[in-house]
Design an enzyme around this catalytic site. Structure first.
Site, PDB file in Angstrom:
ATOM      1  N   ASN A   1       0.853  -1.198   0.000  1.00 26.56           N
ATOM      2  CA  ASN A   1       0.000   0.000   0.000  1.00 26.56           C
ATOM      3  C   ASN A   1       0.885   1.244   0.000  1.00 26.56           C
ATOM      4  OD1 ASN A   1       0.392   0.953   2.858  1.00 26.56           O
ATOM      5  ND2 ASN A   1      -0.351  -1.136   3.230  1.00 26.56           N
TER       6      ASN A   1
ATOM      7  N   ASP B   1      -5.129  -6.229   5.224  1.00 27.85           N
ATOM      8  CA  ASP B   1      -6.172  -7.039   5.863  1.00 27.85           C
ATOM      9  C   ASP B   1      -6.142  -8.478   5.343  1.00 27.85           C
ATOM     10  OD1 ASP B   1      -7.332  -5.056   7.525  1.00 27.85           O
ATOM     11  OD2 ASP B   1      -8.162  -4.102   5.734  1.00 27.85           O
TER      12      ASP B   1
ATOM     13  N   LYS C   1       8.948 -17.462  -9.601  1.00 26.67           N
ATOM     14  CA  LYS C   1       8.262 -16.326 -10.228  1.00 26.67           C
ATOM     15  C   LYS C   1       7.109 -16.801 -11.129  1.00 26.67           C
ATOM     16  CE  LYS C   1       9.061 -12.439 -13.253  1.00 26.67           C
ATOM     17  NZ  LYS C   1       9.872 -11.962 -14.342  1.00 26.67           N
TER      18      LYS C   1
ATOM     19  N   ASP D   1      -6.230  -9.120  13.073  1.00 26.08           N
ATOM     20  CA  ASP D   1      -6.359  -7.691  13.360  1.00 26.08           C
ATOM     21  C   ASP D   1      -5.525  -7.415  14.618  1.00 26.08           C
ATOM     22  OD1 ASP D   1      -7.101  -5.138  14.223  1.00 26.08           O
ATOM     23  OD2 ASP D   1      -9.019  -5.312  13.163  1.00 26.08           O
TER      24      ASP D   1
ATOM     25  N   PHE E   1      -5.661   3.984  14.428  1.00 28.16           N
ATOM     26  CA  PHE E   1      -5.883   4.966  13.372  1.00 28.16           C
ATOM     27  C   PHE E   1      -7.001   4.425  12.491  1.00 28.16           C
ATOM     28  CE2 PHE E   1      -2.816   8.510  12.655  1.00 28.16           C
ATOM     29  CZ  PHE E   1      -2.198   8.460  13.893  1.00 28.16           C
TER      30      PHE E   1
ATOM     31  N   LYS F   1     -15.094   1.796  14.537  1.00 28.59           N
ATOM     32  CA  LYS F   1     -13.855   1.037  14.814  1.00 28.59           C
ATOM     33  C   LYS F   1     -13.462   1.177  16.279  1.00 28.59           C
ATOM     34  CE  LYS F   1     -11.962   0.907  10.161  1.00 28.59           C
ATOM     35  NZ  LYS F   1     -11.161   1.510   9.134  1.00 28.59           N
TER      36      LYS F   1
ATOM     37  N   LYS G   1     -13.450  -2.414  18.145  1.00 28.74           N
ATOM     38  CA  LYS G   1     -12.148  -2.974  18.522  1.00 28.74           C
ATOM     39  C   LYS G   1     -11.837  -2.733  19.997  1.00 28.74           C
ATOM     40  CE  LYS G   1     -10.195  -2.410  13.867  1.00 28.74           C
ATOM     41  NZ  LYS G   1      -8.986  -2.578  13.070  1.00 28.74           N
TER      42      LYS G   1
END
Ligand code: PMT
Length: 401
Positions: A209, A278, A288, A305, A322, A336, A340
């Protein structure tokens, strides 16, 4: 009684009329138990002599980058490492521009690049030069990189005009630089996750990401300034580890999970800024993958998580998550926080033009069970300091209850 170790200050003097105040500045710093090494630009030598400076600091003064004699003593890299702080006073418009560009064309600018010490800048120049958009852009860039601006003050100037651009008085600079810092997190261990994770597909490809780690690294530096011992579990980033922070490098969410779980027992505070995948590929292909088929399907499985697992521990630390959201930021963040079982959550809008992943700036809505605080768009370095103070306050309040 043991005497406190002297603070080592590398004083960089650039060419401006305010340089005549630097012998007094050195005296003020030394009165406050600082050791001072002086480096001048060539232009500074027109305003104050190396001999006067040497007399007040008790050490030889340097200006040449490639001076064989000086390099044989403490070479410039050693000098950069030696410093607890780099103070540039006066910092002329030209010097600020060179620092913003990252030039290393003399000893002072080379040291500014080579040091990991905090950099303090005391600008001094004509008020039109200070207000010029080029200077303002340079100052903003330098602040975003973590340099601390001391002034300038406003008033009558050497050129006879009045306005902003006066170097702060030596006593003021010395007091601000050497003021005792609030150490409200002394004795606490803070565990922070930062950066991206990479989930291997085959030996050369991964799912990743856009996190740069900037937000998490800024928080790590800020908690260290508040006196905490900080461990930073970091995904792959191009960032230097903040001074005094222990960094544990990981690649995948699984490694992040292991690194956190091995350390969470000793921490008082856990802050999860990392952008954790996730899902990961169910199978990592050993060789490869060849582009023979016209399409390729990857089966992904859920990663643990980490944040939720930490918050659910029987002896959970004060846990701050966050939330990276592309819409309904506050609503999703609140969900959240509750789902959580967190103490706090810092929510940011991502995927927009400004802020979020990769950017130097960010804005946050911070939520906890009985309150909220909004931080407008600002450099992540500054945001890290503001958020660290807020978290420290909420943590202290939780202990008081
Ligand atoms: O790194 P920068 O370029 O500076 O960008 C900063 C940032 C945008 C990455 C940062 O501000 C941020 O929002 N970090 C959280 C990113 C994220 O993964 O958000 P999320 O809403 O998907 O996850 C919620 C929380 O759960 C986060 O604290 C995350 O660290 C944590 N999490 C998520 C998944 C997982 N498997 N384990 C986790 O611990």
């Amino acid at each position: 009684m043991t005497q406190q170790a002297a603070t080592k200050i590398l004083l960089g003097i650039s060419g401006g009329i305010a340089a005549y105040k630097t012998p007094d500045l050195i005296r003020r710093l030394r009165e406050r138990n600082a050791e001072v090494e002086v480096v001048m630009t060539r232009a500074a030598e027109s305003f104050v002599t190396p001999l006067s400076l040497q007399a007040v600091c008790g050490r030889s003064v340097r200006s040449a980058l490639l001076d064989p004699q000086a390099e044989a003593g403490m070479d410039h890299i050693e000098l950069a490492r030696w410093a607890d702080h780099l103070l540039v006073a006066p910092a002329s418009a030209h010097l600020l521009a060179r620092l913003a560009l990252g030039l290393a064309d003399d000893l002072l600018t080379t040291l500014a690049l080579a040091t990991t010490a905090p950099v303090w800048l005391a600008p001094a120049m004509n008020h039109q030069m200070w207000l010029h958009p080029a200077t303002q852009a340079n100052v903003q860039l330098l602040s975003a990189r973590g340099c601390v601006l001391l002034g300038p003050g406003s008033g009558s100037q050497a050129c006879g005009e009045i306005g902003p651009g006066r170097m702060l008085e030596p006593l003021d600079i010395a007091e601000r630089l050497l003021a005792p810092r609030p150490q409200c997190m002394a004795g606490r261990h803070v565990l922070i996750t930062a950066g991206p994770t990479q989930e291997a597909i085959d030996p050369v490809r991964y799912i990743g990401n856009r996190s740069s780690g900037k937000m998490g690294y800024a928080l790590a530096a800020a908690f260290t300034e508040l006196g905490a011992r900080v461990t930073l579990v970091s995904g792959p980033t191009a960032l230097a580890c903040p001074l005094g922070v222990e960094r544990v490098s990981i690649e995948s969410a699984g490694q992040l999970y292991e690194a956190v779980m091995q350390r969470v027992q000793t921490c008082s505070l856990f802050v999860a800024t990392a952008a954790v995948a996730d899902y990961r590929p169910q199978d990592v292909v050993a060789t490869k993958i060849k582009k023979e088929a016209s399409s390729l399907t990857l089966t992904l499985v859920r990663n643990p998580d980490i944040l939720a697992e930490v918050a659910a521990l029987p002896e959970a630390p004060f846990t701050v998550g966050f939330a990276a959201e592309t819409d309904a930021v506050e609503q999703h963040a609140m969900e959240k926080l509750q789902a959580k079982g967190l103490d706090m959550i810092a929510a940011n809008l991502v995927g927009a033009e400004h802020g979020g992943f990769g950017a130097d700036d960010n804005a946050l809505i911070v939520l906890w069970h009985a309150g909220r605080q909004v931080f407008p768009m600002m450099p992540k370095v500054r945001l890290g300091k503001e958020l660290a103070k807020l978290i420290a306050d909420r943590y202290a309040a939780s202990l008081a209850n």
